[in-house]
Design a protein around this motif. Structure first.
Motif, mmCIF file in Angstrom:
data_model
loop_
_atom_site.group_PDB
_atom_site.id
_atom_site.type_symbol
_atom_site.label_atom_id
_atom_site.label_comp_id
_atom_site.label_asym_id
_atom_site.label_seq_id
_atom_site.Cartn_x
_atom_site.Cartn_y
_atom_site.Cartn_z
ATOM 1 N N TYR A 25 0.845 -1.211 0.000
ATOM 2 C CA TYR A 25 0.000 0.000 0.000
ATOM 3 C C TYR A 25 0.874 1.252 0.000
ATOM 4 O O TYR A 25 0.637 2.192 -0.775
ATOM 5 N N ILE A 26 1.885 1.275 0.865
ATOM 6 C CA ILE A 26 2.770 2.437 0.945
ATOM 7 C C ILE A 26 3.527 2.619 -0.365
ATOM 8 O O ILE A 26 3.672 3.749 -0.872
ATOM 9 N N MET A 27 4.002 1.529 -0.943
ATOM 10 C CA MET A 27 4.772 1.610 -2.188
ATOM 11 C C MET A 27 3.938 2.166 -3.342
ATOM 12 O O MET A 27 4.442 2.932 -4.175
ATOM 13 N N ILE A 58 -9.250 1.784 0.890
ATOM 14 C CA ILE A 58 -8.973 1.261 -0.442
ATOM 15 C C ILE A 58 -10.275 1.115 -1.208
ATOM 16 O O ILE A 58 -11.326 0.873 -0.619
ATOM 17 N N GLY A 59 -10.202 1.298 -2.510
ATOM 18 C CA GLY A 59 -11.386 1.176 -3.347
ATOM 19 C C GLY A 59 -11.256 2.040 -4.584
ATOM 20 O O GLY A 59 -10.398 2.929 -4.659
ATOM 21 N N GLN A 77 -6.222 -5.669 -0.607
ATOM 22 C CA GLN A 77 -7.399 -5.989 0.198
ATOM 23 C C GLN A 77 -7.287 -7.378 0.806
ATOM 24 O O GLN A 77 -7.572 -7.583 2.000
ATOM 25 N N ARG A 78 -6.826 -8.327 0.028
ATOM 26 C CA ARG A 78 -6.757 -9.699 0.504
ATOM 27 C C ARG A 78 -5.576 -9.927 1.440
ATOM 28 O O ARG A 78 -5.635 -10.769 2.328
ATOM 29 N N ASN A 83 -9.828 -11.373 8.632
ATOM 30 C CA ASN A 83 -10.115 -12.778 8.921
ATOM 31 C C ASN A 83 -8.948 -13.638 8.441
ATOM 32 O O ASN A 83 -8.699 -13.736 7.235
ATOM 33 N N PRO A 84 -8.194 -14.247 9.349
ATOM 34 C CA PRO A 84 -7.004 -15.010 8.945
ATOM 35 C C PRO A 84 -7.309 -16.166 8.005
ATOM 36 O O PRO A 84 -6.438 -16.585 7.238
ATOM 37 N N LYS A 85 -8.525 -16.689 8.050
ATOM 38 C CA LYS A 85 -8.874 -17.810 7.180
ATOM 39 C C LYS A 85 -9.033 -17.357 5.729
ATOM 40 O O LYS A 85 -8.895 -18.161 4.817
ATOM 41 N N GLU A 86 -9.340 -16.079 5.528
ATOM 42 C CA GLU A 86 -9.545 -15.559 4.175
ATOM 43 C C GLU A 86 -8.345 -14.759 3.664
ATOM 44 O O GLU A 86 -8.285 -14.404 2.494
ATOM 45 N N ARG A 87 -7.404 -14.490 4.547
ATOM 46 C CA ARG A 87 -6.244 -13.678 4.176
ATOM 47 C C ARG A 87 -5.277 -14.479 3.321
ATOM 48 O O ARG A 87 -5.092 -15.687 3.528
ATOM 49 N N LEU A 88 -4.633 -13.796 2.363
ATOM 50 C CA LEU A 88 -3.644 -14.456 1.517
ATOM 51 C C LEU A 88 -2.418 -14.855 2.334
ATOM 52 O O LEU A 88 -1.947 -14.103 3.195
#
Length: 382
Positions: A25-27, A58-59, A77-78, A83-88
């Motif tokens: 995001y920063i980059m 973000i958007g 976003q991912r 939610n750690p189960k949905e995070r990349l």
């Protein structure tokens, strides 16, 4: 770049991969997702990170991410999914279409160039305004160090001018009649005359416009930018880092983020560097060539006066530092109302005011108040 990581039982897993999201995001935007204004404390950042209701900035309509491709936004976003189960995972990130380049689009690049062309007609004026802002902000270089470290000069300037074509027109119209006025001091109306169809400049666009004539340069720690006695054809604004200013006489000073150096050789006909500049830390600077320096100076009489005054103050401070190195210096104290010397006396001493104030009079009339750091008695001692 600042990436806030909290090593607690609750957040450790969140930051294993989401820290990568923060870095990406920063980059891509130039700002921290949990510190958009560069002024938040570590405690405030941690509070936002812990807050599950805090919406991520973000958007497609968000001012700092609307220039990003849908694939880039999806990656961030991912990665920052709470939610750690949905995070990349790190492995999944490496195979994301944006990372592998599968979603690269020449259409997006073409659209960006078309949008940028709409603002290119303001390029010289915007660059001059940035130059004026950066010179003015250098007065704050000894203050608010934490804020300056987190906010780049380009980001600060972009926020000051707003991003819309209408706002830029208003800003440039107001500064035409007030040469040398900083954008941050100009009134930009964000509410009136709003045209929803109006093209919006992103910070990426603004960065690209400035970069067409203002070079981004990175120096490693210990690097010598130039030596005393060299011919100088560039000046530099420090975006991040610290440099040491060193003279042959042994005088040492520092310049920090938000300050500038190298203007002396551009202001004077000899074009000679009066000191050596060495990077005390890794340094990111914005380099201005003599050609564009002279163009910016020619467009604003107020800017000329401001920069010359700063250069004069720096030379005076250097002279004071040199005098303090001399063995003949001694300290004297005076009470309120005492006369240091009287008009007409034989003069063989030069005084530097270390503390307090002195009224300097001639013919019974006060001509100046000498404050801390000022000289007096230099005419008689010359």
């Amino acid at each position: 770049m600042f990436c806030y990581v909290v090593l607690s039982d609750i957040l450790t897993c969140f930051f294993v991969s989401s820290a990568l999201g923060v870095i990406v995001y920063i980059m891509l935007t130039g700002v921290h997702p949990f510190d958009m204004n560069g002024k938040a404390t570590d405690e405030e950042i941690e509070k936002d990170v812990r807050d599950p209701k805090k919406k991520l900035p973000i958007g497609p309509k968000h001012p700092f991410t609307r220039h990003l491709s849908p694939s880039a936004q999806d990656l961030i976003q991912r990665l920052m999914e709470r939610n750690p189960k949905e995070r990349l995972s790190a492995f999944e990130m490496l195979h994301h279409p944006w990372v592998t380049g599968e979603t690269a689009s020449t259409n997006i690049m073409a659209g960006s160039d078309k949008r940028l062309n709409r603002f290119r007609k303001f390029k010289t004026r915007l660059q001059t305004q940035f130059f004026t802002d950066a010179v003015g902000w250098s007065d704050e270089a000894i203050l608010d160090d934490e804020t300056r470290r987190r906010t780049s000069l380009i980001e600060r300037s972009f926020k000051a001018i707003d991003g819309s074509e209408q706002a830029i027109k208003k800003l440039l119209s107001s500064t035409t009649a007030n040469s040398g006025v900083m954008a941050s001091e100009s009134i930009v109306n964000h509410d009136s005359d709003d045209d929803s169809s109006e093209e919006q400049m992103t910070m990426s666009d603004y960065h690209d416009l400035l970069s067409e004539n203002m070079k981004q340069v990175y120096f490693p720690k210990g690097h010598i930018v130039y030596n005393q006695g060299d011919e100088g054809n560039h000046m530099y604004f420090i975006n991040s880092g610290t440099v040491s200013v060193i003279t042959h006489e042994g005088i040492k000073n520092k310049r920090h983020a938000g300050d500038f150096f190298g203007e002396g050789a551009l202001l004077h006909p000899m074009k000679i560097r009066s000191a050596t500049i060495k990077c005390k830390t890794p340094v990111h600077v914005i380099e201005i060539s003599r050609e564009y320096f002279e163009k910016y100076m020619a467009s604003s009489s107020g800017l000329v006066l401001s920069l010359r005054e700063k250069d004069k103050i720096r030379k005076r401070n250097r002279a004071k530092a040199l005098l303090k190195l001399q063995s003949g210096m001694k300290s004297q104290s005076f009470k309120y109302g005492d006369e240091v010397y009287t008009e007409g006396d034989a003069g063989d001493s030069l005084y530097i005011v270390e503390k307090g104030k002195l009224d300097v009079t001639t013919g019974g009339h006060q001509v100046i108040v000498a404050q801390e750091g000022n000289f007096c008695g230099e005419v008689g001692s010359s």
